[in-house]
Design an enzyme around this catalytic site. Structure first.
Site, mmCIF file in Angstrom:
data_model
loop_
_atom_site.group_PDB
_atom_site.id
_atom_site.type_symbol
_atom_site.label_atom_id
_atom_site.label_comp_id
_atom_site.label_asym_id
_atom_site.label_seq_id
_atom_site.Cartn_x
_atom_site.Cartn_y
_atom_site.Cartn_z
ATOM 1 C CE LYS A 156 -3.719 -2.371 2.469
ATOM 2 N NZ LYS A 156 -4.352 -2.619 3.779
ATOM 3 C CG ASP A 216 -9.657 -1.394 4.703
ATOM 4 O OD1 ASP A 216 -9.373 -1.727 3.540
ATOM 5 O OD2 ASP A 216 -8.952 -1.677 5.690
ATOM 6 C CD GLN A 271 -3.510 -4.881 6.992
ATOM 7 O OE1 GLN A 271 -3.622 -3.928 6.230
ATOM 8 N NE2 GLN A 271 -3.873 -6.099 6.672
#
Length: 299
Positions: A60, A128, A105
């Site tokens: 990312k 997300d 995450q």
């Protein structure tokens, strides 16, 4: 491309497509910053040193550099940090006007309630697409941040001109991250939608009978090489979401990445199929960039 039975299939090359989309994003970012605007800014919170998470977050950060985004990584190596501490960090990112979107995450340490953390993220910065507000909007077909893997799958189908309208689509797996949202997207009244969708899972009876009728199969259950050649019909389109590490002493790393699909068998019947690696994975990262650009424009 020819395979063992002289039938041909289209390789749904996620890496190639991701590079094309990144190039498009980079061009748009250059145009935006040329007018004096700041670059889009994506942040990530990572707790601990899980190998898979470190790799994914690294991808990312690298992708942000490639398209001209600013990126910030908050890496807390101490897995004993408190839930309160993490929630305070999320609050800071929510309030930081210089950050357009951020992710936390997963997985998190077991003493931290992941649902509570996700719920604390500002839905307008939830790139997300895990917050219930975005999940609800996606379900209703409203503008939202769609979770990255399902969004990546729809981009593959769209860019490779795979018609989903009226098709019999089988999704194997019902996770909140992939199976459930992609089943909703394929069922929506949209360009990559209007399919008749069946969701299968561990309690499904006669799974093979169902998959043999499928025009499109999305395999997202996390069991290596689960979908075999005898489970699919000729001409099927297969999207393999699986990424399992399987021990392999002949590989340099001591393991290989395997998908949920037995590629050699299924590709002999498929009209189009994604590889693993190089299929859905790169498109997941790109979808996060697309969501961040969208959040930037919405500010």
């Amino acid at each position: 491309m020819s395979n063992a039975t002289d039938t041909t299939y289209t390789l749904l090359d996620g890496k190639k497509l991701a590079d094309e989309i990144k190039s498009e994003i980079a061009t748009e970012v250059k145009q935006l910053t040329a007018t004096g605007r700041r670059a889009p800014h994506l942040a990530a919170i990572l707790v601990g040193n899980d190998g898979g998470s470190l790799t994914y977050v690294g991808h990312k950060v690298k992708a942000c550099e490639q398209v001209g985004f600013k990126s910030t990584l908050l890496h807390f190596t101490d897995t004993s940090i408190t839930e309160e501490f993490l929630l305070a960090e999320v609050k800071k990112l929510n309030e930081d006007k210089g950050i357009d979107g951020f992710i936390v995450q997963l997985p998190l340490p077991k003493h931290i309630d992941a649902d509570k953390v996700i719920m604390s993220i500002d839905p307008d910065k939830d790139v997300d697409g895990f917050h219930p507000v975005n999940v609800g909007k996606t379900t209703l077909g409203l503008s939202s941040y769609i979770s990255a893997t399902p969004l990546g799958i729809t981009k593959i189908l769209e860019r490779y001109n795979i018609d989903t309208t009226g098709k019999n689509c089988v999704v194997i797996g019902r996770s909140n991250i992939v199976g459930r949202p992609i089943s909703i997207l394929l069922n929506n009244n949209s360009k990559v939608g209007n399919a008749t969708v069946t969701v299968c899972h561990s309690k499904t009876i006669n799974l093979k009978e169902i998959t043999l009728k499928a025009d499109i199969i999305i395999a997202a259950l996390g069991r290596p090489e689960f979908l075999t050649g005898d489970m699919v019909k000729e001409g099927v389109v297969v999207v393999d979401v699986g990424t399992s590490r399987v021990d392999d002493s002949t590989a340099k790393a001591g393991w290989r990445l395997k998908g949920d699909v037995k590629f050699d068998e299924v590709s002999c019947k498929a009209s189009a199929i994604t590889p693993v690696p190089g299929g859905v994975g790169p498109m997941t990262v790109v979808s996060l960039l697309l969501n961040t650009l969208k959040a930037y424009k919405n500010q």
